[in-house]
Scaffold this motif. Structure first.
Motif, PDB file in Angstrom:
ATOM      1  N   LYS A  72       1.380   4.067  -2.954  1.00  0.00           N
ATOM      2  CA  LYS A  72       1.106   5.480  -2.667  1.00  0.00           C
ATOM      3  C   LYS A  72       2.289   6.349  -3.136  1.00  0.00           C
ATOM      4  O   LYS A  72       2.099   7.390  -3.761  1.00  0.00           O
ATOM      5  N   GLU A  96       0.818  -1.221   0.000  1.00  0.00           N
ATOM      6  CA  GLU A  96       0.000   0.000   0.000  1.00  0.00           C
ATOM      7  C   GLU A  96       0.858   1.282   0.000  1.00  0.00           C
ATOM      8  O   GLU A  96       0.636   2.191  -0.795  1.00  0.00           O
ATOM      9  N   ASP A  97       1.857   1.310   0.888  1.00  0.00           N
ATOM     10  CA  ASP A  97       2.680   2.520   1.001  1.00  0.00           C
ATOM     11  C   ASP A  97       3.562   2.729  -0.239  1.00  0.00           C
ATOM     12  O   ASP A  97       3.805   3.863  -0.650  1.00  0.00           O
ATOM     13  N   ARG A  99      -0.924  16.885   1.403  1.00  0.00           N
ATOM     14  CA  ARG A  99      -0.972  15.467   1.771  1.00  0.00           C
ATOM     15  C   ARG A  99       0.051  14.617   1.033  1.00  0.00           C
ATOM     16  O   ARG A  99       0.532  13.638   1.573  1.00  0.00           O
ATOM     17  N   VAL A 100       0.341  14.982  -0.199  1.00  0.00           N
ATOM     18  CA  VAL A 100       1.259  14.153  -0.984  1.00  0.00           C
ATOM     19  C   VAL A 100       2.685  14.695  -0.875  1.00  0.00           C
ATOM     20  O   VAL A 100       3.609  13.969  -0.553  1.00  0.00           O
ATOM     21  N   ARG A 120       2.301   6.539  -6.862  1.00  0.00           N
ATOM     22  CA  ARG A 120       1.236   7.401  -7.382  1.00  0.00           C
ATOM     23  C   ARG A 120       1.576   8.885  -7.270  1.00  0.00           C
ATOM     24  O   ARG A 120       1.015   9.704  -7.989  1.00  0.00           O
ATOM     25  N   CYS A 121       2.484   9.222  -6.356  1.00  0.00           N
ATOM     26  CA  CYS A 121       2.902  10.628  -6.245  1.00  0.00           C
ATOM     27  C   CYS A 121       3.617  11.081  -7.521  1.00  0.00           C
ATOM     28  O   CYS A 121       3.754  12.272  -7.773  1.00  0.00           O
TER      29      CYS A 121
END
Lengths: 242, 256
Positions: A77, A73-74, A108-109, A80-81
């Motif tokens: 993430k 998951e991390d 947040r990103v 995806r940034c």
């Protein structure tokens, strides 16, 4: 040139219905790839797999050399940034102003806390898409074309290395479609981003594409430049351009 | 694809809910807690529900008093009105009625809002931007419900006692001091603590069901209405089930 997206024999089904039936695609850094196809041919599923929103049933899908389905998951993430996604509907957060829509990924990103830097990044992307005056408006106050521009601004604000466009000109008039297509091209040059553009808008394809692929019933049936495919010997391929 | 049997479907639905609850719970403790969104949701869920809960509590107190008074008078027990209203409102009727009102108002609005965000790909947009939609949308809403619904219930209970006093004063001429003295001295921790814990559980279930339905219903605009409707029905059923379990547990712990 560096390969940023590599797809091999990708298959995806929903229940009994096979959507992607073994597609292969390689996208190099800085390239603008357009995927043309009829509705339901698997265009959107392809880019949703690239963004990790859908997981393939079979095959390999590597983005920046990393196999998407193996990422935790991390890790997904973090990947995806580096990817931007412009949705067909622009997908603006309708409970937030234009400014807050832009601040959302920055805080947040990118974890930016400096308010002056946040403000300057917001102004920069809004100016790039010609929407500097709309910063305090709500998404509901924006027209269809403005919403697309705003969606593009939100995608650009994190400076993604890959931008995935899901039918960026659908629902827009001819003039606005052309403006958005030119804007996409300018942005690609300014930010040196790699783009995968899903569309069935031929003028958009002719403006933006370095390379065009045609998808039909879950497989790529043709590949080439816009001009090559437009003048293809195959009647079916040519019919996409009429 | 093989068609799922109803029993299998139910098991899958339970597993989905358990997985969703687990990801809610895991995300509470993750870095980057959304404090601003928690306060915004607390304002929407709490402050904007004060009107309806105040009115409900106030009328509940009046009605309970007016309905009980004739019967109690028959037995010469009219002086028990403050104690009866107080115990029944605070132990049972207040928490359950306010939770059911909140299920109608809050669970439906959370379900509809998140489902429409789902349909318009806003939740996908959060995911692909690298943000965490569970942390931003779900954790904040469930925690806001868990905090605000107990507070709304306390406020509504107080208004019910005020309503009960007004009805009793108009029909029997009791003084305010005597009414509230009787209403409050009858209460002890066995009345207040289980009722308060129950309201927290009601809050969690309202927030959780609203969020779960919003995240699950994503097939076109019709699913927005379905999500709202299903959120109200399911959270109302859960409120009744939780109430039954808590009452049984309280009785077996405190009175055996």
């Amino acid at each position: 040139m560096e390969v940023v997206i590599e797809i091999k024999n990708l298959k995806k089904s929903f229940g009994d219905i096979g959507i992607l039936k073994g597609i292969n695609l390689t996208v190099k850094k800085g390239e603008n790839v357009v995927i043309l196809g009829k509705s339901g041919s698997g265009k959107s599923v392809t880019i949703k797999c690239i963004a990790g929103l859908l997981t393939q049933d079979e095959g390999s899908l590597k983005v920046f050399g990393e196999e998407i389905k193996d990422l935790k998951e991390d890790e997904l993430k973090a990947l995806r940034c580096r990817i931007g996604f412009l949705f067909q509907s622009a997908a603006l957060y309708d409970s937030m102003t234009v400014r807050d829509n832009l601040i959302f990924p920055l805080k947040r990103v990118l974890k930016i806390k400096d308010n002056a830097l946040i403000e300057s990044r917001c102004i920069e992307v809004l100016e790039a898409v010609g929407l500097a005056d709309a910063i305090d408006k709500m998404p509901s106050d924006l027209s269809g074309g403005m919403r697309k521009r705003m969606g593009l601004a939100r995608t650009l604000i994190v400076k993604p290395e890959i931008i995935l466009y899901d039918e960026p000109t659908t629902g827009l008039d001819t003039i606005t479609s052309k403006e958005i297509s030119n804007l996409m091209l300018q942005i690609q040059k300014k930010y040196q981003a790699t783009s995968v553009i899903i569309t069935h808008d031929i003028p958009c394809s002719s403006i933006t594409a370095d390379r065009v692929l045609i998808i039909d019933d879950g497989v790529f049936i043709a590949e080439g430049t816009h001009e090559e495919l437009e003048n293809s010997q195959d009647d079916y391929i040519r019919s996409f351009f009429k | 694809m093989q068609k799922q049997l109803p029993f299998t479907k139910s098991l899958v639905a339970v597993a989905d809910q358990a997985y969703f609850f687990q990801s809610f719970f895991r995300n509470i403790f993750k870095k980057g807690f959304e404090w601003d969104e928690l306060f915004r949701q607390s304002y929407i869920i709490g402050y904007k529900s004060i009107g309806i809960t105040t009115l409900t509590g106030f009328i509940l107190g009046i009605v309970m008093t007016l309905q009980s008074l004739p019967t109690l008078k028959e037995f010469g027990a009219a002086s028990y009105i403050p104690s009866m209203v107080s115990v029944s409102i605070i132990r049972e009727i207040g928490p359950v009625i306010i939770a059911l009102i909140c299920a109608g108002k809050i669970a439906s609005s959370i379900g509809a809002e998140l489902s429409s965000m789902n349909v318009t790909e806003q939740i996908d947009a959060m995911k692909v931007s690298g943000a965490n939609p569970i942390q931003f949308l779900v954790v904040t809403r469930i925690l806001a419900c868990a905090v605000m619904i107990p507070l709304l219930t306390i406020f509504a209970d107080a208004m019910a006692l005020v309503g009960g006093y007004i009805a009793a004063a108009m029909n029997g001429g009791i003084t305010m001091t005597l009414y509230f003295h009787k209403a409050l001295t009858i209460l002890d921790y066995t009345d207040v603590v289980p009722a308060f814990i129950k309201t927290i559980l009601f809050g969690i279930s309202i927030g959780f069901i609203g969020c779960f339905k919003g995240f699950t219903y994503n097939n076109g605009t019709a699913s927005v209405g379905l999500a709202a409707n299903s959120a109200v029905v399911t959270s109302s059923i859960w409120i009744i089930i939780i109430d039954g379990i808590v009452v049984q547990l309280t009785n077996s712990i405190l009175y055996t």
